[in-house]
Design an enzyme around this catalytic site. Structure first.
Site, PDB file in Angstrom:
ATOM      1  N   GLU A  44       0.848  -1.200   0.000  1.00 13.13           N
ATOM      2  CA  GLU A  44       0.000   0.000   0.000  1.00 13.13           C
ATOM      3  C   GLU A  44       0.883   1.249   0.000  1.00 13.13           C
ATOM      4  O   GLU A  44       1.915   1.302   0.655  1.00 13.13           O
ATOM      5  CB  GLU A  44      -0.874  -0.020   1.256  1.00 13.13           C
ATOM      6  CG  GLU A  44      -1.778   1.189   1.419  1.00 13.13           C
ATOM      7  CD  GLU A  44      -2.520   1.198   2.748  1.00 13.13           C
ATOM      8  OE1 GLU A  44      -3.554   1.878   2.831  1.00 13.13           O
ATOM      9  OE2 GLU A  44      -2.063   0.538   3.711  1.00 13.13           O
ATOM     10  N   LYS A 110      -9.956   2.658  -1.871  1.00  8.50           N
ATOM     11  CA  LYS A 110     -10.125   2.062  -0.549  1.00  8.50           C
ATOM     12  C   LYS A 110     -11.456   2.474   0.077  1.00  8.50           C
ATOM     13  O   LYS A 110     -11.759   3.663   0.200  1.00  8.50           O
ATOM     14  CB  LYS A 110      -8.958   2.511   0.340  1.00  8.50           C
ATOM     15  CG  LYS A 110      -8.886   1.843   1.709  1.00  8.50           C
ATOM     16  CD  LYS A 110      -7.632   2.338   2.429  1.00  8.50           C
ATOM     17  CE  LYS A 110      -7.413   1.657   3.763  1.00  8.50           C
ATOM     18  NZ  LYS A 110      -6.178   2.171   4.419  1.00  8.50           N
ATOM     19  N   CYS A 144      -5.504  -2.891   3.064  1.00  9.11           N
ATOM     20  CA  CYS A 144      -5.169  -2.750   4.481  1.00  9.11           C
ATOM     21  C   CYS A 144      -6.380  -2.845   5.411  1.00  9.11           C
ATOM     22  O   CYS A 144      -6.863  -3.939   5.691  1.00  9.11           O
ATOM     23  CB  CYS A 144      -4.404  -1.443   4.690  1.00  9.11           C
ATOM     24  SG  CYS A 144      -3.408  -1.429   6.217  1.00  9.11           S
TER      25      CYS A 144
END
Length: 259
Positions: A44, A110, A144
């Protein structure tokens, strides 16, 4: 359709907010891969570290890092993936880029922004789940903090691989290990996680522990703690087909709608 998919996981430290140095170090690592692979996975925010200062370092989809990924994907004839900070329509995104060897790009923003670090105050959340069709494999890329939310990851698309890239800190690495394994088991898919190592400018320590699990939760590969390393593993479509046909657990999943 390819029966096997060979994947390279790059666990590395990241130079804080320096895209030029990070592109150079990852170029060296990628060019050191001396065997043919199908997919190369970077962490990331691999050009910057997990920065809450996008106004200083954000790029565009026409920027240098996107061009760099396209060039390397073409040279290596492998897809290259990871997230970078993107500025678009006066908003900032933590965007996963899946760059095909052809130069085609699939992207995912995200969804679950990390409120503990104030990511939700600075970046804009995505609302669309992405399934990438690549060489006959269906891949679901997530980022994540998304790992903590199994509803969003639920395998309603019959994907083969769930793929996480992360800056996941050392104090919570046991959660990383447990959740990656859980996502494999509950979704009856391969589960892959690529995490960074090193210490960032905020004094947060990252220890890696990138890993690959099969759809029964068996660990196929893992990178040692605190070590920069490239691991290469081969996924077998036959494994998914045989396990799903034998057990059929996904057929019994609950139906729901995400609002």
């Amino acid at each position: 359709m390819m029966q096997h998919l060979k994947i390279a996981l790059l666990q590395a430290a990241i130079v804080w907010q320096n895209a030029v140095k990070n592109r150079k170090q990852f170029s060296n690592k990628i060019n050191a891969i001396n065997e043919d692979v199908d997919l190369i996975v970077l962490p990331e925010m691999f050009t910057t570290g997990f920065s809450m200062q996008p106004q200083e370092i954000a790029e565009t989809m026409q920027g240098e890092t996107v061009k760099w990924m396209q060039q390397l994907a073409s040279e290596k004839q492998a897809a290259i993936v990871g997230t970078i900070i993107i500025s678009e329509n006066n908003k900032y995104y933590n965007r996963f880029l899946f760059v095909h060897p052809s130069g085609e790009i699939n992207s995912y923003d995200k969804r679950h922004l990390f409120t503990l670090a104030g990511e939700d105050k600075i970046y804009t959340s995505g609302n669309d789940k992405l399934i990438v069709n690549y060489k006959g494999w269906k891949i679901c890329p997530l980022i994540c903090y998304d790992l903590r939310f199994p509803v969003w990851a639920r395998n309603v698309e019959d994907y083969d691989i769930i793929l996480y890239v992360a800056n996941w800190p050392k104090p919570r690495i046991e959660a990383w290990d447990s959740l990656l394994k859980a996502r494999a088991i509950e979704n009856m898919s391969y589960s892959i996680g690529v995490n960074r190592v090193g210490i960032d400018a905020n004094k947060l320590e990252y220890c890696g522990h990138s890993a690959v699990y099969d759809c029964l939760g068996g660990k196929l590969a893992t990178v040692k703690l605190n070590k920069e390393e490239i691991i290469i593993t081969t996924l077998d479509k036959k494994h998914i087909t045989e396990v799903r046909n034998k057990l059929n657990f996904l057929n019994d999943k609950d139906s729901f709608e995400i609002l």
